[in-house]
Design a protein around this motif. Structure first.
Motif, PDB file in Angstrom:
ATOM      1  N   LYS A 173       0.836  -1.200   0.000  1.00 14.80           N
ATOM      2  CA  LYS A 173       0.000   0.000   0.000  1.00 14.80           C
ATOM      3  C   LYS A 173       0.871   1.251   0.000  1.00 14.80           C
ATOM      4  N   SER A 174       1.975   1.213   0.743  1.00 15.83           N
ATOM      5  CA  SER A 174       2.867   2.375   0.807  1.00 15.83           C
ATOM      6  C   SER A 174       3.536   2.649  -0.535  1.00 15.83           C
ATOM      7  N   PHE A 175       3.693   1.602  -1.352  1.00 15.30           N
ATOM      8  CA  PHE A 175       4.269   1.760  -2.689  1.00 15.30           C
ATOM      9  C   PHE A 175       3.197   1.999  -3.766  1.00 15.30           C
ATOM     10  N   GLY A 176       1.943   2.085  -3.339  1.00 16.05           N
ATOM     11  CA  GLY A 176       0.869   2.357  -4.293  1.00 16.05           C
ATOM     12  C   GLY A 176       0.387   1.153  -5.074  1.00 16.05           C
ATOM     13  N   ASN A 177       0.710  -0.074  -4.587  1.00 16.30           N
ATOM     14  CA  ASN A 177       0.323  -1.271  -5.336  1.00 16.30           C
ATOM     15  C   ASN A 177      -0.903  -1.972  -4.754  1.00 16.30           C
ATOM     16  N   ILE A 178      -1.589  -1.325  -3.830  1.00 16.55           N
ATOM     17  CA  ILE A 178      -2.877  -1.811  -3.318  1.00 16.55           C
ATOM     18  C   ILE A 178      -3.873  -0.674  -3.482  1.00 16.55           C
ATOM     19  N   GLN A 179      -4.973  -0.940  -4.155  1.00 14.19           N
ATOM     20  CA  GLN A 179      -5.912   0.131  -4.508  1.00 14.19           C
ATOM     21  C   GLN A 179      -7.147   0.190  -3.621  1.00 14.19           C
ATOM     22  N   ASN A 180      -7.452  -0.888  -2.931  1.00 17.57           N
ATOM     23  CA  ASN A 180      -8.658  -0.934  -2.118  1.00 17.57           C
ATOM     24  C   ASN A 180      -8.337  -0.881  -0.632  1.00 17.57           C
ATOM     25  N   ASP A 181      -9.382  -0.799   0.168  1.00 18.65           N
ATOM     26  CA  ASP A 181      -9.206  -0.770   1.617  1.00 18.65           C
ATOM     27  C   ASP A 181      -8.531  -2.058   2.079  1.00 18.65           C
ATOM     28  N   ILE A 182      -7.512  -1.918   2.903  1.00 13.26           N
ATOM     29  CA  ILE A 182      -6.725  -3.060   3.351  1.00 13.26           C
ATOM     30  C   ILE A 182      -7.594  -4.097   4.064  1.00 13.26           C
ATOM     31  N   ALA A 183      -8.484  -3.652   4.911  1.00 14.84           N
ATOM     32  CA  ALA A 183      -9.335  -4.584   5.658  1.00 14.84           C
ATOM     33  C   ALA A 183     -10.223  -5.392   4.711  1.00 14.84           C
ATOM     34  N   ASP A 184     -10.750  -4.751   3.677  1.00  8.65           N
ATOM     35  CA  ASP A 184     -11.610  -5.449   2.716  1.00  8.65           C
ATOM     36  C   ASP A 184     -10.828  -6.512   1.950  1.00  8.65           C
ATOM     37  N   VAL A 185      -9.631  -6.157   1.513  1.00  8.98           N
ATOM     38  CA  VAL A 185      -8.813  -7.093   0.739  1.00  8.98           C
ATOM     39  C   VAL A 185      -8.411  -8.295   1.588  1.00  8.98           C
ATOM     40  N   MET A 186      -7.959  -8.036   2.815  1.00 17.02           N
ATOM     41  CA  MET A 186      -7.491  -9.127   3.653  1.00 17.02           C
ATOM     42  C   MET A 186      -8.635 -10.031   4.119  1.00 17.02           C
ATOM     43  N   ALA A 187      -9.824  -9.472   4.280  1.00 13.82           N
ATOM     44  CA  ALA A 187     -10.967 -10.315   4.643  1.00 13.82           C
ATOM     45  C   ALA A 187     -11.223 -11.346   3.552  1.00 13.82           C
ATOM     46  N   VAL A 188     -11.160 -10.908   2.293  1.00 18.25           N
ATOM     47  CA  VAL A 188     -11.345 -11.846   1.178  1.00 18.25           C
ATOM     48  C   VAL A 188     -10.190 -12.833   1.120  1.00 18.25           C
ATOM     49  N   TYR A 189      -8.969 -12.335   1.289  1.00 20.75           N
ATOM     50  CA  TYR A 189      -7.788 -13.206   1.203  1.00 20.75           C
ATOM     51  C   TYR A 189      -7.835 -14.312   2.246  1.00 20.75           C
ATOM     52  N   PHE A 190      -8.145 -13.974   3.486  1.00 24.35           N
ATOM     53  CA  PHE A 190      -8.211 -14.998   4.535  1.00 24.35           C
ATOM     54  C   PHE A 190      -9.343 -15.981   4.276  1.00 24.35           C
ATOM     55  N   GLN A 191     -10.452 -15.497   3.746  1.00 24.72           N
ATOM     56  CA  GLN A 191     -11.565 -16.393   3.431  1.00 24.72           C
ATOM     57  C   GLN A 191     -11.212 -17.356   2.303  1.00 24.72           C
ATOM     58  N   GLN A 192     -10.562 -16.851   1.249  1.00 25.00           N
ATOM     59  CA  GLN A 192     -10.247 -17.735   0.119  1.00 25.00           C
ATOM     60  C   GLN A 192      -9.258 -18.820   0.541  1.00 25.00           C
ATOM     61  N   CYS A 193      -8.334 -18.487   1.429  1.00 27.89           N
ATOM     62  CA  CYS A 193      -7.371 -19.488   1.899  1.00 27.89           C
ATOM     63  C   CYS A 193      -8.033 -20.533   2.790  1.00 27.89           C
ATOM     64  N   SER A 194      -9.170 -20.177   3.404  1.00 25.49           N
ATOM     65  CA  SER A 194      -9.824 -21.086   4.340  1.00 25.49           C
ATOM     66  C   SER A 194     -10.894 -21.952   3.680  1.00 25.49           C
ATOM     67  N   ILE A 195     -11.019 -21.897   2.364  1.00 31.69           N
ATOM     68  CA  ILE A 195     -11.957 -22.769   1.666  1.00 31.69           C
ATOM     69  C   ILE A 195     -11.580 -24.220   1.947  1.00 31.69           C
ATOM     70  N   SER A 196     -12.578 -25.042   2.248  1.00 27.76           N
ATOM     71  CA  SER A 196     -12.347 -26.453   2.584  1.00 27.76           C
ATOM     72  C   SER A 196     -12.719 -27.339   1.404  1.00 27.76           C
ATOM     73  N   MET A 197     -11.790 -28.205   1.018  1.00 26.26           N
ATOM     74  CA  MET A 197     -12.036 -29.156  -0.055  1.00 26.26           C
ATOM     75  C   MET A 197     -11.321 -30.463   0.263  1.00 26.26           C
ATOM     76  N   SER A 198     -11.776 -31.535  -0.338  1.00 16.57           N
ATOM     77  CA  SER A 198     -11.111 -32.828  -0.198  1.00 16.57           C
ATOM     78  C   SER A 198     -10.141 -33.025  -1.359  1.00 16.57           C
ATOM     79  N   ALA A 199      -9.299 -34.034  -1.240  1.00 14.37           N
ATOM     80  CA  ALA A 199      -8.375 -34.359  -2.329  1.00 14.37           C
ATOM     81  C   ALA A 199      -9.149 -34.714  -3.592  1.00 14.37           C
ATOM     82  N   HIS A 200     -10.237 -35.426  -3.429  1.00 17.04           N
ATOM     83  CA  HIS A 200     -11.061 -35.794  -4.582  1.00 17.04           C
ATOM     84  C   HIS A 200     -11.629 -34.550  -5.263  1.00 17.04           C
ATOM     85  N   GLU A 201     -12.126 -33.593  -4.473  1.00 16.17           N
ATOM     86  CA  GLU A 201     -12.700 -32.371  -5.041  1.00 16.17           C
ATOM     87  C   GLU A 201     -11.644 -31.514  -5.722  1.00 16.17           C
ATOM     88  N   LEU A 202     -10.454 -31.444  -5.131  1.00 18.83           N
ATOM     89  CA  LEU A 202      -9.401 -30.630  -5.727  1.00 18.83           C
ATOM     90  C   LEU A 202      -8.865 -31.237  -7.024  1.00 18.83           C
TER      91      LEU A 202
END
Length: 305
Positions: A173-202
């Protein structure tokens, strides 16, 4: 080829490796996972599936989600993506701050944490408050499973202990490479990493990449052949953090790992695979899973090389 027999052989041969390594306990919710589990699943183009072990047990996909988010970003921003995230191996740990500062907030590639956070920021610019829903919907489509969801406990655990990731996004963000609110971006990032799937589904979810962007079962095209080539090449060169060269040397397939212990890989024009074992090596990749894929390409001679 008798894939079922080969997978059973691998299941026996990797047993000594299941007690080696360490789970990702810096995320407390992941630290509570039974560390001795193992699963291996492969999916052929005709819909035939083979698997051994805990193939239906769901786990946190973590950085495997970066394959799916980068796929969406390629579709939205293919011509400008390179301006904000590179395509070169990092040679440094996946959460390194040193390299990011030296290179003025431009991450080396989309599969290290900083690069994936930039990709998520770009998706937020495109999808706004529907970003996570769009990510989940895409994964549901490619896995042909509408029931997929994320693990809120894991997402909350990551948010509570994600100090290094917050440092990364603040620096960018300090280098201008993040355009949206930090809290909004990280909320999505943590959620996407926490998606649950099985080996078969992946393994099912990666099939479109093994077939140049087209799901060979449904015949639906998700990305162009050119985009699939770019994505597969990045999986080969950058998919395992600073152990990507070692993985290419020993396994010889495009793949992507996650600290939940999963690894996905593709054999172009033939199949997709997923292995899962929670204990990680020093580079943050599944120790037994990496060995299992090495055994698989040795026994089948299905490396791309």
């Amino acid at each position: 080829m008798d894939y079922e027999a080969i997978l059973k052989e691998i299941q026996e041969e990797i047993k000594p490796y299941l007690e080696q390594g360490k789970v990702a306990d810096y995320i407390p919710a992941l630290g509570r996972v039974n560390p001795n589990q193992f699963a291996m699943s492969l999916q052929l183009f005709d819909g035939t599936t083979f698997g051994v072990g805990d193939v239906d047990t769901k786990f946190s996909i973590q950085s495997i989600s970066k394959v799916f988010t980068f796929t969406l970003a390629l579709d939205l921003y293919e011509k400008t993506l390179h301006e904000r995230v590179g395509i070169e191996p990092s040679g440094n740990p996946f959460n390194s701050l040193v390299q990011l500062e030296y290179e003025k907030g431009i991450p080396r590639n989309p599969f290290i944490n900083a690069g994936a956070i930039v990709v998520t920021d770009m998706l937020v610019s495109g999808y706004h408050d529907k970003t996570f829903e769009r990510i989940v919907d895409f994964i549901r489509n490619v896995s042909d499973n509408r029931a997929l969801s994320h693990d809120k406990e894991v997402a909350d655990s990551e948010a509570a202990y994600g100090y290094r990731n917050m440092s990364l996004i603040n620096m960018m963000k300090s280098f201008g490479n993040i355009q949206n609110d930090i809290a909004d971006v990280m909320a999505v990032y943590f959620q996407q990493c926490s998606i649950s799937m099985s080996a078969h589904e992946l393994s099912r979810a990666m099939l479109f990449l093994a077939n140049h962007g087209v799901d060979p079962i449904t015949q639906k095209r998700y990305i162009s052949a050119s985009q699939a080539k770019k994505l597969s090449s990045l999986m080969l060169t950058c998919g395992h953090y600073d152990a990507s060269g070692d993985f290419a040397f020993k396994v010889g397939l495009p793949g992507k790992s996650g600290v939940g212990g999963g690894i996905v890989a593709i054999v172009p024009n033939l199949m997709s695979l997923c292995v899962w074992s929670p204990r990680l090596n020093a580079r943050g990749n599944s120790l037994a899973g990496t060995k299992a894929l090495e055994l698989f390409t040795t026994k089948t001679e299905l490396s791309i090389f």
